[in-house]
Design a protein around this motif. Sequence first.
Motif, mmCIF file in Angstrom:
data_model
loop_
_atom_site.group_PDB
_atom_site.id
_atom_site.type_symbol
_atom_site.label_atom_id
_atom_site.label_comp_id
_atom_site.label_asym_id
_atom_site.label_seq_id
_atom_site.Cartn_x
_atom_site.Cartn_y
_atom_site.Cartn_z
ATOM 1 N N ALA A 280 1.061 -1.191 0.014
ATOM 2 C CA ALA A 280 -0.030 -0.135 0.027
ATOM 3 C C ALA A 280 0.663 1.062 0.104
ATOM 4 O O ALA A 280 0.642 2.236 -0.811
ATOM 5 C CB ALA A 280 -0.945 -0.071 1.364
ATOM 6 N N LEU A 284 0.715 3.678 -3.235
ATOM 7 C CA LEU A 284 -0.160 4.770 -3.179
ATOM 8 C C LEU A 284 0.580 6.272 -2.853
ATOM 9 O O LEU A 284 0.054 7.102 -3.223
ATOM 10 C CB LEU A 284 -1.393 4.699 -1.976
ATOM 11 N N ALA A 413 -1.769 -7.977 -2.266
ATOM 12 C CA ALA A 413 -2.213 -6.613 -1.949
ATOM 13 C C ALA A 413 -2.220 -5.408 -2.749
ATOM 14 O O ALA A 413 -3.002 -4.900 -2.959
ATOM 15 C CB ALA A 413 -1.607 -6.478 -0.430
ATOM 16 N N THR A 416 -4.965 -5.709 -5.422
ATOM 17 C CA THR A 416 -6.111 -5.186 -4.850
ATOM 18 C C THR A 416 -6.281 -3.745 -4.738
ATOM 19 O O THR A 416 -7.081 -3.042 -5.185
ATOM 20 C CB THR A 416 -6.401 -6.157 -3.533
ATOM 21 N N VAL A 417 -5.148 -3.204 -3.893
ATOM 22 C CA VAL A 417 -5.323 -1.849 -3.802
ATOM 23 C C VAL A 417 -5.392 -1.010 -4.961
ATOM 24 O O VAL A 417 -6.100 -0.130 -5.362
ATOM 25 C CB VAL A 417 -4.047 -1.445 -2.936
ATOM 26 N N LEU A 420 -8.960 -0.714 -6.148
ATOM 27 C CA LEU A 420 -9.798 0.038 -5.316
ATOM 28 C C LEU A 420 -9.854 1.465 -5.566
ATOM 29 O O LEU A 420 -9.193 2.104 -6.011
ATOM 30 C CB LEU A 420 -9.472 -0.119 -3.850
ATOM 31 N N PRO A 426 -8.542 2.076 0.546
ATOM 32 C CA PRO A 426 -7.273 1.085 0.695
ATOM 33 C C PRO A 426 -6.650 1.134 1.795
ATOM 34 O O PRO A 426 -6.254 0.007 2.411
ATOM 35 C CB PRO A 426 -6.565 1.557 -0.438
ATOM 36 N N TRP A 427 -6.326 2.553 2.288
ATOM 37 C CA TRP A 427 -5.449 2.442 3.597
ATOM 38 C C TRP A 427 -6.212 2.021 4.711
ATOM 39 O O TRP A 427 -5.408 1.054 5.704
ATOM 40 C CB TRP A 427 -5.293 4.086 3.988
ATOM 41 N N LEU A 429 -8.496 -0.555 4.807
ATOM 42 C CA LEU A 429 -8.278 -2.008 4.705
ATOM 43 C C LEU A 429 -7.247 -2.694 5.131
ATOM 44 O O LEU A 429 -7.030 -3.501 5.711
ATOM 45 C CB LEU A 429 -8.752 -2.209 3.286
ATOM 46 N N VAL A 430 -6.055 -2.018 4.741
ATOM 47 C CA VAL A 430 -4.659 -2.767 5.053
ATOM 48 C C VAL A 430 -4.473 -2.278 6.311
ATOM 49 O O VAL A 430 -3.946 -3.462 7.096
ATOM 50 C CB VAL A 430 -3.661 -2.159 4.147
#
Length: 466
Positions: A280, A284, A413, A416-417, A420, A426-427, A429-430
């Motif tokens: 993440a 991101l 991950a 997935t991120v 999203l 995303p943040w 969720l992680v």
Amino acid sequence: MSGGTATPEPGDGASIPRPSVPAGRGLDPLTARRRFITVSFLFWLPIGMSIATGVLLFTDRGMGLAAIAGFFAVHSLTAAAMELPTGGLSDVIGRRTVLATAGLLNCTAFTLFGLAGATWAITLGMALMGCARALSSGPAEAWYVDTVHAHAGPDADLRTGLARGGSAMSAALALGTLLGGGLPWLLGLGPGVGEWLTDATGGLVIPLSVPALLGALVEIVFVLYVLSALPEPPRPRVTLRGVLGGVPAAIGAGLRLGGQDAVIRRLLLTASTTGAALAAVELLTPRRAAALMGTAESGALLFAGLACAGFVCSALGSQLGPLAARLTRSSGRAVLTGRGVLVLGLALLGLTTGSTSTLATAAAATGFGLVYLGLGVAAPNANDLLHRRVDASGRATALSVQSLALQLVAAAAGLTVGILPLGPLPWLLVAAIVLGGALLWVRRTDGGPQEPAPARPVPAGSTPER
């Protein structure tokens, strides 16, 4: 703590010849620590140098974003595929040989990055770098632990040396990031220096490729240091057929680790949540920096500064790791503390997404630092626990299993991120995933110095669950 030198028992991967003497018996722990720190620094310095310019270099070579994403996928998949086989290889033929091989592969990869612009050459370089990453994921640390155990016994302190090694890695990444981002900029300051360099080499060398070529030179220094400074006792003579035939057994023993020992299972789950957190942050944060600064170039410069600060925080966290264990009276509770700091950092990054106010920006920067601080605090304590559960015959394999768990979840991950919607989701969720991993350490025994350790040295793959 299992730090014995017994060979594996029948049925637990004994088809691979194993050394019966720990590495580096003649070195005292302080000398071993210094050499472990130096090896950690030299290995990660060139990698840090590639962080700031890697994507920009490939872009300047004419590669699109889809191709660059493919290059990084090649690296991740190669590293994941090679983790367990190369971990077992280190336990068979020696830590020094495997580490030197990793350095040579990285040297080749950085040379390809610095000189070649073809897609096949960059792909090959990323594959070689992924293989080197897998080769390097356990041997240096396993050599250090074996050496300390050989000199001071299985109850010797490991956390301090592991923490210093983690700090050296973080310092190398921080310094490398600054060098990698600064060298092309400095070459551009001089009157025509960058243009002269490009013209003199027929376009093979451009300012953005200088960090990669310098990294290749550092890798040569790394290889020479490993070969001269990491002594190991003679190992049983093995044939290529014997090594290759024993690798599946080593892989099987590594995969059984988590199923047979509750502490190792928690460590592997913790490593997997670390992979989610790093995916993440790495995916991101650059996009967020570019949005904040307004341009990709300014965003890249901001991200380089953030990455350097993050590595400094990680180094500080590694130094605080032994203190956290002493204050909490348990390595497991120190892991829990570090993971709590990590969750707080991810939550701050998530809650400040979308805001460009000064307060939100400061909170986000604080969250970024807390992420790496928490990772630094937890890492040496987690590895201290791991080394108390396996002996020298399977130590590098166990470290490779840990690295494999991290990389596989990081890949999942990241995908997935990436799909999203941008924003806090995303943040957060992680952060929830990492919190779930942290809760595994609540009211759990960890086999640390204040709690009973296994009654006998336990070879990797046969540790009983407690």
